[in-house]
Write a protein that holds these residues in place. Sequence first.
Motif, PDB file in Angstrom:
ATOM      1  N   LEU A  82       0.815  -1.217   0.000  1.00  0.00           N
ATOM      2  CA  LEU A  82       0.000   0.000   0.000  1.00  0.00           C
ATOM      3  C   LEU A  82       0.847   1.265   0.000  1.00  0.00           C
ATOM      4  CD1 LEU A  82      -2.829  -0.983   2.535  1.00  0.00           C
ATOM      5  CD2 LEU A  82      -2.910  -1.051   0.036  1.00  0.00           C
ATOM      6  N   THR A  83       2.061   1.181   0.529  1.00  0.00           N
ATOM      7  CA  THR A  83       2.892   2.391   0.661  1.00  0.00           C
ATOM      8  C   THR A  83       3.993   2.479  -0.390  1.00  0.00           C
ATOM      9  OG1 THR A  83       4.286   1.234   2.292  1.00  0.00           O
ATOM     10  CG2 THR A  83       2.489   2.600   3.135  1.00  0.00           C
ATOM     11  N   ASP A  84       4.140   1.465  -1.231  1.00  0.00           N
ATOM     12  CA  ASP A  84       5.184   1.470  -2.256  1.00  0.00           C
ATOM     13  C   ASP A  84       4.539   1.252  -3.621  1.00  0.00           C
ATOM     14  OD1 ASP A  84       7.326   1.075  -3.955  1.00  0.00           O
ATOM     15  OD2 ASP A  84       8.444  -0.194  -2.564  1.00  0.00           O
ATOM     16  N   PRO A  85       4.168   2.333  -4.323  1.00  0.00           N
ATOM     17  CA  PRO A  85       3.499   2.188  -5.620  1.00  0.00           C
ATOM     18  C   PRO A  85       4.314   1.403  -6.643  1.00  0.00           C
ATOM     19  CG  PRO A  85       3.325   4.440  -4.807  1.00  0.00           C
ATOM     20  CD  PRO A  85       4.292   3.741  -3.910  1.00  0.00           C
ATOM     21  N   ASP A  86       5.635   1.558  -6.633  1.00  0.00           N
ATOM     22  CA  ASP A  86       6.463   0.819  -7.587  1.00  0.00           C
ATOM     23  C   ASP A  86       6.386  -0.686  -7.334  1.00  0.00           C
ATOM     24  OD1 ASP A  86       7.261   3.153  -8.801  1.00  0.00           O
ATOM     25  OD2 ASP A  86       9.088   3.356  -7.604  1.00  0.00           O
ATOM     26  N   LEU A  87       6.414  -1.070  -6.060  1.00  0.00           N
ATOM     27  CA  LEU A  87       6.279  -2.483  -5.722  1.00  0.00           C
ATOM     28  C   LEU A  87       4.930  -3.017  -6.174  1.00  0.00           C
ATOM     29  CD1 LEU A  87       7.091  -5.105  -4.267  1.00  0.00           C
ATOM     30  CD2 LEU A  87       6.173  -4.090  -2.149  1.00  0.00           C
ATOM     31  N   ALA A  88       3.872  -2.271  -5.904  1.00  0.00           N
ATOM     32  CA  ALA A  88       2.533  -2.708  -6.303  1.00  0.00           C
ATOM     33  C   ALA A  88       2.443  -2.887  -7.816  1.00  0.00           C
ATOM     34  CB  ALA A  88       1.495  -1.700  -5.826  1.00  0.00           C
ATOM     35  N   THR A  89       3.066  -1.986  -8.566  1.00  0.00           N
ATOM     36  CA  THR A  89       3.049  -2.077 -10.028  1.00  0.00           C
ATOM     37  C   THR A  89       3.808  -3.306 -10.512  1.00  0.00           C
ATOM     38  OG1 THR A  89       2.879   0.328 -10.249  1.00  0.00           O
ATOM     39  CG2 THR A  89       3.688  -0.896 -12.155  1.00  0.00           C
TER      40      THR A  89
END
Length: 365
Positions: free
Chosen positions: A329-336
Motif C-alpha cells: 500500500l505504501t510502495d506504488p512501484d512495488l505494487a506495479t
Amino acid sequence: MRRILHIIGSLPHTGTVKQLLLLTQGLAVRGFDVHVASLDSGGTAVGDFCAAGIPVTQLGRRWPIDPIAFLRFERLLFQLRPDCVHTWDFDAGIHGRIAARMGGVRHFIAGHHRLIRCTGKLAWFIERRLAPMTDRLIVSSSCVREWYTQHGLPADKLLVIAPGMPEAPASDRSRTELLDELKLPRDARLIGVVGTLAPENRVNDLIWAADLLRVLHGNLRVLIIGDGPLRAQLREYARLASDLQHIQFLGDRSDTWQIMPHLDVLWNARENVSLAGSILEAMAAGVPVVASDTPFNRELVVENKTGYLIPLGTRAGRAARARLTDRILTDPDLATRLSAAARRRVAEHFRLEQMVQRHCELYGI
C-alpha cells in the motif's frame, strides 16, 4: 457433434463452478453440445449458466443418497444420450458413474478438485471400485493428484489439467462509482476477501490482521465477498475485534469481476484444500495477492514476484500479513511490479484456451 453432460453437486459461486462455466462456454463455441446437471436444487450461479445459454437440469436431491434424484438422472441420461459424462466433485462422481453405467454411457470422466479429508473408508472403497469404469480422473493440481494416488486411485488414470482464466475484463464501473455505491470514502484502500464463509477459509484470521493494519491505514476497508454458514459468527467477530465500518460483508455476488480490478490487495487465508479461483481472478486483474503458504497456493503465487505467502493460522502470520500489505500500500512501484508479474503468470501458465483445448482432446477418447 459430441454431446457432453457435466454433473456437479450444486451450483453456488465457487471457483470450481466458475471453471465449469468457463469450460462449458468454451466447448459450446467449439461446437460441442453441452449440458449441465446439478444434484441439488437452487444455487446462486444457475443464472450465470442460463445467461450463457448452457442448459441446466436440477435433480432436486434431498438426501445424500436420494433414489428419486437418481431416477431423474437416469431419465436425463435416456433423453440426452450423451457421448461422455463428466463429473466435478466426489458426490457427483459416485452417483454419476453408477447411473452412467446403468444407462449405457460409453465414456466417463471424473473430476476431483479438492482434498476430501472427511470422507470415510466406505466412500474411498467405492471410489476405488468405480475407477476401472472411468476413462480419466481429472485433477486441477499436482496436490490433488498426489492425494488421490495415496488413497489408491490408479496413477495412470489421473490427469492434471490446470484451471484456465480469461483475460480480465475491464470493470463497467469506475472506482469512484464503486466507492459511492458501497458508501466508502474516496481515499479508501480496498482489500478483497473472496470465498465461502466456511472454516477452511479462516476469515477470522483476516479480520484480526485487518485490525492490526488499520492502525497504519485509517482509510482501510476490507470487502468480504461470499456467503456461508459462518456469516453471522464472523460479523459478530468483526464487530468485536474491529468494527463493521472497516470490514464490510457484501454477501454472495455475481459481479465480483467488476469489483476485483479496483482492489489494492487480495487476501487469502485458505487451508490446503483446493486451488482458490479468487487468487487466479485477482492475478488476472493485476491485483497483488497475500495468501496463506500452502502447497495449493504455491502453485499459483510466486513468492516476492506476484505476491506474498505467509504462515497459515499463526499470530506471526497475521502480523506478517499486515506488514506485507502495508508494504504494498505504501510502495506504488512495488505494487506495479507485483501487478504486472501476476498478469504475466496467468497469461503464461493458466490460459483459458489451453484448459478448454485439453478437455476437447480428452473428449475425443
